[in-house]
Scaffold this motif. Structure first.
Motif, short mmCIF file in Angstrom:
data_model
loop_
_atom_site.label_atom_id
_atom_site.label_comp_id
_atom_site.label_asym_id
_atom_site.label_seq_id
_atom_site.Cartn_x
_atom_site.Cartn_y
_atom_site.Cartn_z
N GLU A 57 0.83 -1.20 0.00
CA GLU A 57 0.00 0.00 0.00
C GLU A 57 0.87 1.25 0.00
O GLU A 57 0.55 2.25 -0.68
CB GLU A 57 -0.93 0.01 1.22
N TRP A 58 1.96 1.22 0.73
CA TRP A 58 2.91 2.34 0.75
C TRP A 58 3.50 2.57 -0.65
O TRP A 58 3.56 3.71 -1.11
CB TRP A 58 4.02 2.03 1.76
N ARG A 85 0.98 4.33 -2.77
CA ARG A 85 0.88 5.77 -2.49
C ARG A 85 1.99 6.54 -3.20
O ARG A 85 1.77 7.64 -3.74
CB ARG A 85 0.94 6.02 -0.98
N ALA A 111 4.38 10.89 0.87
CA ALA A 111 4.18 9.47 0.57
C ALA A 111 5.46 8.67 0.81
O ALA A 111 5.42 7.55 1.35
CB ALA A 111 3.73 9.30 -0.88
N SER A 152 5.72 8.13 4.52
CA SER A 152 4.44 7.88 5.20
C SER A 152 4.38 6.58 5.99
O SER A 152 3.47 6.39 6.79
CB SER A 152 3.29 7.90 4.19
#
Length: 230
Positions: A113-114, A117, A153, A156
């Motif tokens: 998911e990182w 982003r 991002a 994050s």
């Protein structure tokens, strides 16, 4: 350069108070240069402009003073913090320390998911940069917002709300100097972002840290070259 907030980091609109909204507006006006460094903030005029009470405005300006964006002068009121070469260099050093530290934490903990982003943020940033390189200065506001979203991002996944909030505040204050310079940094900054994007997906911590150090220092050089900071 003032229609949108470059760094959206407040609560959702549904939960915001009038003071929250005005806080963002005043903060944006300072960062974008609409309220120039050294400008005396006359409370009665500001009250009318931002449609808020004087007591709420004082509270907002006191909050901004805690970020060193405003100077509180006792009975004399408030003024926008002046811009100086010394502060620019201090902010550059602080941003470098915070962002390179956050990169190490984020690269170690980042998941799919990182990565998603980062891909999405770079896609938007690169699109805005292509427009700017083609001479479309109207995309400056988009670029300002997307630049932060991309750097945000990258770090994050650091799992530290305090680190992210501190970096965000320093990033904004550093950004104010770029807005005062009133010019886009060109192909060099685009190349830095592309390389940082590639290094992040490779989890190359030291490579990404080296890019950030160069990226920030070249930003300082760009601002100083503009001649707009005394």
């Amino acid at each position: 350069m003032r229609s949108e907030k470059p760094v959206p980091k407040m609560a959702s609109e549904a939960s915001e108070t009038i003071s929250d909204v005005v806080f963002r507006q005043v903060r944006q006006d300072i960062i974008s240069g609409v309220l120039a460094p050294g400008t005396r903030i006359k409370l009665e005029q500001a009250r009318e402009h931002y449609s808020i009470s004087v007591s709420s405005l004082r509270e907002i300006l006191s909050r901004l003073a805690m970020e060193n964006l405003v100077l509180a002068e006792g009975q004399r009121g408030f003024e926008v913090s002046p811009a100086s070469i010394k502060e620019l260099e201090e902010l550059a050093d602080l941003r470098t320390v915070l962002e390179t530290h956050a990169i190490g934490l984020s690269f170690a903990a980042g998941n799919l998911e990182w990565e998603g982003r980062i891909v999405a943020a770079h896609h938007k940033l690169a699109a805005a940069e292509r427009k700017l390189l083609a001479g479309d200065a109207s995309r400056t506001v988009d670029w300002v917002r997307y630049d932060w979203e991309f750097h945000q991002a990258i770090v994050s996944a650091c799992n530290s709300a305090t680190l992210m909030a501190t970096l965000s505040s320093v990033f904004d204050r550093f950004l104010r100097y770029h807005m005062l310079a009133q010019s886009f940094r060109g192909q060099a900054v685009v190349d830095d972002h592309k390389l940082l994007f590639e290094l992040a997906l490779k989890r190359d911590v030291e490579g990404a840290r080296a890019v950030i150090r160069r990226h920030v220092q070249s930003g300082v050089a760009h601002v100083l070259k503009s001649g707009r900071i005394g």
